[in-house]
Design an enzyme around this catalytic site. Sequence first.
Site, mmCIF file in Angstrom:
data_model
loop_
_atom_site.group_PDB
_atom_site.id
_atom_site.type_symbol
_atom_site.label_atom_id
_atom_site.label_comp_id
_atom_site.label_asym_id
_atom_site.label_seq_id
_atom_site.Cartn_x
_atom_site.Cartn_y
_atom_site.Cartn_z
ATOM 1 N N SER A 64 0.795 -1.235 0.000
ATOM 2 C CA SER A 64 0.000 0.000 0.000
ATOM 3 C C SER A 64 0.826 1.284 0.000
ATOM 4 O O SER A 64 0.258 2.364 -0.159
ATOM 5 C CB SER A 64 -0.925 0.016 1.210
ATOM 6 N N LYS A 67 0.128 3.416 -2.902
ATOM 7 C CA LYS A 67 -1.113 4.159 -3.146
ATOM 8 C C LYS A 67 -0.922 5.662 -3.397
ATOM 9 O O LYS A 67 -1.501 6.207 -4.340
ATOM 10 C CB LYS A 67 -2.102 3.908 -1.998
ATOM 11 N N TYR A 189 -3.609 -3.118 -10.234
ATOM 12 C CA TYR A 189 -3.446 -2.840 -8.800
ATOM 13 C C TYR A 189 -2.580 -3.907 -8.118
ATOM 14 O O TYR A 189 -1.681 -3.589 -7.342
ATOM 15 C CB TYR A 189 -4.831 -2.743 -8.150
ATOM 16 N N TYR A 241 -4.209 4.670 7.874
ATOM 17 C CA TYR A 241 -5.524 4.049 8.108
ATOM 18 C C TYR A 241 -6.146 4.547 9.403
ATOM 19 O O TYR A 241 -6.017 5.708 9.750
ATOM 20 C CB TYR A 241 -5.398 2.517 8.094
ATOM 21 N N VAL A 259 1.377 -3.539 3.913
ATOM 22 C CA VAL A 259 1.428 -4.807 4.646
ATOM 23 C C VAL A 259 2.699 -5.608 4.348
ATOM 24 O O VAL A 259 2.952 -6.623 5.000
ATOM 25 C CB VAL A 259 0.180 -5.693 4.391
HETATM 26 O O1 DON Z 1 -4.869 -4.687 -1.334
HETATM 27 C C1 DON Z 1 -4.157 -5.466 -0.741
HETATM 28 O O2 DON Z 1 -4.631 -6.366 -0.131
HETATM 29 C C2 DON Z 1 -2.641 -5.359 -0.720
HETATM 30 N N1 DON Z 1 -2.067 -5.781 -1.906
HETATM 31 C C3 DON Z 1 -2.149 -4.034 -0.266
HETATM 32 C C4 DON Z 1 -2.649 -3.793 1.101
HETATM 33 C C5 DON Z 1 -1.787 -3.022 2.006
HETATM 34 O O3 DON Z 1 -0.584 -2.924 1.938
HETATM 35 C C6 DON Z 1 -2.533 -2.435 3.120
HETATM 36 N N2 DON Z 1 -1.666 -1.731 3.971
HETATM 37 N N3 DON Z 1 -1.468 -1.698 5.096
#
Ligand code: DON
Length: 432
Positions: A64, A67, A189, A241, A259
């Site tokens: 993320s 983003k 994405y 978040y 993540v």
């Molecule tokens: O959308 C997702 O599930 C992941 N590829 C990215 C999520 C993410 O990194 C959320 N961050 N804390």
Amino acid sequence: MAELVQRMLDQIRAEHADNDDGKLADYIPELDRVDPSGFGLSLSIADGYVYESGDTATEFTIQSVSKPFTYALALECLGMEAVDAKIGVEPSGEAFNEISVDKTTKIPKNPMINAGAIAAASLVPGATADDRFDRIHEFYSTFAGRELAVDHDVYNSEQASGSRNRAIAYMLQSFGVLDGDPDEILDVYFRQCSIKVTSTDLARMAATLARGGVEPVTGRRVASAAVVQRTLSVMITCGMYDATGDWVSAVGMPAKSGVGGGIAAVLPGQLGIGVYSPLLDAKGNSVRGVAVCRGLSANLGLHFLSHTRESRSTIRNAYDVRPGVRVFELHGDLLFAGAEQVLRRVDGERDEFEVAILELSRVDDIDDAARRMFAGMRESLVAAGKEGFVVDPDRVVEASHTEGAVARVFGTLEEALGAAGNERGAPAESGG
Ligand code: DON
């Protein structure tokens, strides 16, 4: 001397190295396979000098942290209005993968949650998913100052376990937010999330944002200042978040976590921080990453709202060089508050001089608001039968004579004084 900063960084990192709280992201199976002990901390100064501590060469997926960069690219390509029609800028206070749109507008609340990020990926122009992704990939690479690679195992794992994101994408399609095939957009994405970075890459990407869109090492402009300002705004309000309030209070920097264990944090005008440690807290933020950023902010005074030098120091000195000619020596960076203070002071003293000379040799920078104010200052001095000159050897005010009425500008105080002599007898025709 650089070793002093290096030692501070090593020490702050060492303070958190034994903290093994948190757990690896496991909702994407491949993310559960990384070494949980990895811990890298990188700091890029705005001039491109990088400090590194720990596992700063370890590659991990950006997740993320991607983003804000895709959002910036969408803004660059389409402009604010078009992007604002599809993605809001309000904090959601929700988990990153909440299946939600704003109740009233029916668009994603912001680009930092998955719904907004998927919408942002859909806005990047391209005839095919490959075209869109290539554009994103190149954009991130220019931010980092090197060609970044993709982790295909993580990408496949994201694809295989992406039901929740599919639910989000199809919901967005039903609300008319996504033009195009949701699966194709998700493919873009998932690929953007699987781009590999190191903590140093994140620090450099963050430093590019800190420089208002100019990559510090290459000097290349990657994004416009307006796009960066907007991107940092959503990072500060939504980047961490539902832990954003806590982060802003304790760390005080626009930031984004992922993540994969990465965090990028930006101190505008000063530096970018990149941290990697894959053990996550319940909100999906890196435990040691957050802790180390709290430590850095507290120890190095990085909170963006910390009390800085007051603008009363803008006027360094004021003196009469001869009867009727008053010199105001200014220094530092001239922004609105500093310029306002100069105007008020010059105005308050205008019965005591015929000519005011603003001496700017020690001024580092001036923004357009301050330039406009100085332009207006001369107009009102002239209207009151006075004159205003500027000594500006480095031409900081001359950079944009937008209003056309900036005080006459001279390279040295002597030249200005010569003109001031003429002014009191026969007015000179033009400035230097
Ligand atoms: O959308 C997702 O599930 C992941 N590829 C990215 C999520 C993410 O990194 C959320 N961050 N804390």
